[in-house]
Write a protein that holds these residues in place. Sequence first.
Motif, short mmCIF file in Angstrom:
data_model
loop_
_atom_site.label_atom_id
_atom_site.label_comp_id
_atom_site.label_asym_id
_atom_site.label_seq_id
_atom_site.Cartn_x
_atom_site.Cartn_y
_atom_site.Cartn_z
N ASP A 196 0.85 -1.19 0.00
CA ASP A 196 0.00 0.00 0.00
C ASP A 196 0.89 1.24 0.00
O ASP A 196 1.51 1.57 1.01
N LEU A 197 0.94 1.96 -1.14
CA LEU A 197 1.83 3.11 -1.23
C LEU A 197 1.37 4.28 -0.38
O LEU A 197 2.19 5.05 0.10
N ASN A 198 0.08 4.46 -0.19
CA ASN A 198 -0.39 5.57 0.63
C ASN A 198 0.01 5.39 2.09
O ASN A 198 0.51 6.31 2.73
N ALA A 199 -0.20 4.21 2.62
CA ALA A 199 0.11 3.95 4.02
C ALA A 199 1.56 3.56 4.22
O ALA A 199 2.06 3.56 5.35
N GLN A 200 2.26 3.20 3.14
CA GLN A 200 3.67 2.76 3.20
C GLN A 200 3.83 1.52 4.07
O GLN A 200 4.79 1.39 4.83
N VAL A 201 2.88 0.59 3.94
CA VAL A 201 2.94 -0.68 4.65
C VAL A 201 2.44 -1.77 3.71
O VAL A 201 1.97 -1.50 2.61
N VAL A 202 2.51 -3.00 4.16
CA VAL A 202 1.90 -4.12 3.44
C VAL A 202 0.63 -4.50 4.20
O VAL A 202 0.69 -4.89 5.37
N GLN A 203 -0.51 -4.37 3.53
CA GLN A 203 -1.79 -4.73 4.15
C GLN A 203 -2.01 -6.23 4.01
O GLN A 203 -1.64 -6.83 3.01
N VAL A 204 -2.61 -6.83 5.04
CA VAL A 204 -2.89 -8.26 5.05
C VAL A 204 -4.40 -8.46 5.08
O VAL A 204 -5.09 -7.95 5.97
N PHE A 205 -4.92 -9.20 4.09
CA PHE A 205 -6.35 -9.46 3.98
C PHE A 205 -6.63 -10.95 4.05
O PHE A 205 -5.77 -11.78 3.73
N ASP A 206 -7.85 -11.27 4.45
CA ASP A 206 -8.38 -12.61 4.22
C ASP A 206 -8.83 -12.63 2.77
O ASP A 206 -9.75 -11.89 2.39
N ARG A 207 -8.21 -13.42 1.94
CA ARG A 207 -8.50 -13.36 0.51
C ARG A 207 -9.90 -13.89 0.18
O ARG A 207 -10.42 -13.63 -0.92
N ARG A 208 -10.52 -14.61 1.09
CA ARG A 208 -11.85 -15.17 0.84
C ARG A 208 -12.96 -14.12 0.97
O ARG A 208 -13.89 -14.11 0.17
N ASP A 209 -12.84 -13.25 1.98
CA ASP A 209 -13.91 -12.28 2.21
C ASP A 209 -13.44 -10.83 2.15
O ASP A 209 -14.24 -9.90 2.28
N GLY A 210 -12.12 -10.61 1.95
CA GLY A 210 -11.61 -9.25 1.84
C GLY A 210 -11.44 -8.52 3.15
O GLY A 210 -11.11 -7.32 3.17
N LYS A 211 -11.64 -9.21 4.27
CA LYS A 211 -11.49 -8.57 5.57
C LYS A 211 -10.03 -8.24 5.83
O LYS A 211 -9.15 -9.07 5.63
N ARG A 212 -9.77 -7.00 6.28
CA ARG A 212 -8.40 -6.61 6.59
C ARG A 212 -8.00 -7.17 7.95
O ARG A 212 -8.66 -6.94 8.96
N LEU A 213 -6.91 -7.94 7.96
CA LEU A 213 -6.50 -8.65 9.17
C LEU A 213 -5.40 -7.94 9.93
O LEU A 213 -5.37 -7.95 11.15
N ASP A 214 -4.46 -7.34 9.19
CA ASP A 214 -3.26 -6.82 9.85
C ASP A 214 -2.49 -5.98 8.84
O ASP A 214 -2.91 -5.82 7.69
N SER A 215 -1.36 -5.46 9.25
CA SER A 215 -0.43 -4.80 8.34
C SER A 215 0.99 -5.13 8.78
O SER A 215 1.23 -5.46 9.94
N VAL A 216 1.91 -5.05 7.83
CA VAL A 216 3.32 -5.35 8.09
C VAL A 216 4.14 -4.11 7.75
O VAL A 216 3.99 -3.53 6.68
N GLY A 217 5.04 -3.71 8.67
CA GLY A 217 5.93 -2.60 8.43
C GLY A 217 5.37 -1.27 8.89
O GLY A 217 4.27 -1.18 9.46
N ALA A 218 6.17 -0.22 8.65
CA ALA A 218 5.81 1.14 9.02
C ALA A 218 6.66 2.09 8.18
O ALA A 218 7.59 1.67 7.50
N VAL A 219 6.34 3.36 8.23
CA VAL A 219 7.11 4.36 7.48
C VAL A 219 8.40 4.66 8.23
O VAL A 219 8.39 4.91 9.43
N GLY A 220 9.52 4.63 7.52
CA GLY A 220 10.79 4.95 8.15
C GLY A 220 11.97 4.33 7.43
O GLY A 220 11.82 3.73 6.36
#
Length: 426
Positions: A196-220
């Motif tokens: 995700d370029l806007n948030a500068q992180v990697v978003q983690v989804f449940d690919r079956r229902d699209g629910k956002r589960l978590d994110s990896v990383g931070a800006v820095g």
Amino acid sequence: MSSPRIHVASRPAERLGLALGLAVTVCALGCSSAPHAAQTGAAKGSYAFWPQFPDEPRVQFLKSFSSSDDVAPVKSGILESLVFGKEGVKAAAINKPYGAAMHDGKIYVCDMRAKALVVLDLKKKQTRLVGVSGLNQLEHPVAVAVADDGMIYVADNGRGAVFVYDLSERYSRVFGFEKFRPVALAVHGDRLYAADLNAQVVQVFDRRDGKRLDSVGAVGDGDGQFRVPLGISTDKQGNLYVVDMMRCRVQKFGPEGNFLSGTGSMGDFAGAFIRPKHIAVDNDGIVYVVDAAFQNVQMFDDQNRLLMHFGAAGNFPGSMNLPAGICVSEEGLEYFKEDIHPGFDAKRLIVVTNQFGDQKVGVYALGTVKKGYTAADLAAAAASIPAGVGVNEESLKMMSPAGQPMGEPPPEEAKADEKPQPKKPD
């Protein structure tokens, strides 16, 4: 700036041989038991190999695709020719490809200019366009990932969403959230990862229902942090690899998102990067990183040690021209058996997209020299190609005096090389 060559004849080659699970055997040039290339009918210049002789080749260029004609030539009957003329039936061209994936005999390519997912179906010898009609048309597709069950996921950073298609390429659903800007995708199990370029992180989804589960990383600028996360991939253990384009760095995270290791920096030497883009990891843990400025792909083992590179700018089979996307496939070699040198034992396929030139989608094979052949036999039929490492004239054109890649918007506005034009009001 200098252009050092990646040396693969000693320890790196041994590491690559071990990574492939194959013995590295170097024959002297005088081996007489091998059937020479001339005996197989392979003409000089017919093949492109990396590394170059006298090193043993590990990668062979197989074929490129630039339009539907390269999958199956368009044929028109006498009636069509009389009515529409010779140009009545035209091949569908691949315009500006970016992300790529391969699954079940099909190569999926995101064409940003055509605003479509191009499907090169090697099994059926067809070319299809996905996402070009209906209410949920693609606007700026930049990345694609295919799950083991055949579900297709396309990142559209113009619409700020992930589009989902079933294994029959029919639209299924779309998911995302406000200010989401996906530019790369990876699938592992039931998880979908999206850079995700806007948030500068990697978003983690449940690919079956699209629910956002978590994110990896931070800006820095520290370990586990990003400036422009532009490429992601997973290995078979579920580890996540992220290319940070602005920091010229690749970072590895565990399945739970914990930082494990990192490698890379900006530089004009092998093992460094200038403009890294997408990334892929194969089943042996070999990591492939595309660099648009070097115009090649560098390969590393699972300990971040450089193995070799392949590709270069120029006009020869397998040359690269602003490469961006990459994927690896453990299947599909049967569709390219006529393109593989008889003395090369291919193990897996590598697909690389080029945004310019006449080799828009290049297909390569990773492997070793077959028993009974020597590196000299394969070199006898090899094309002359440049080393392709370090900064070259083409990459210098893309560099500012300060050494920064030109043409890249700042992180908050970056949109994977090309910002879509706003739609005109009706």
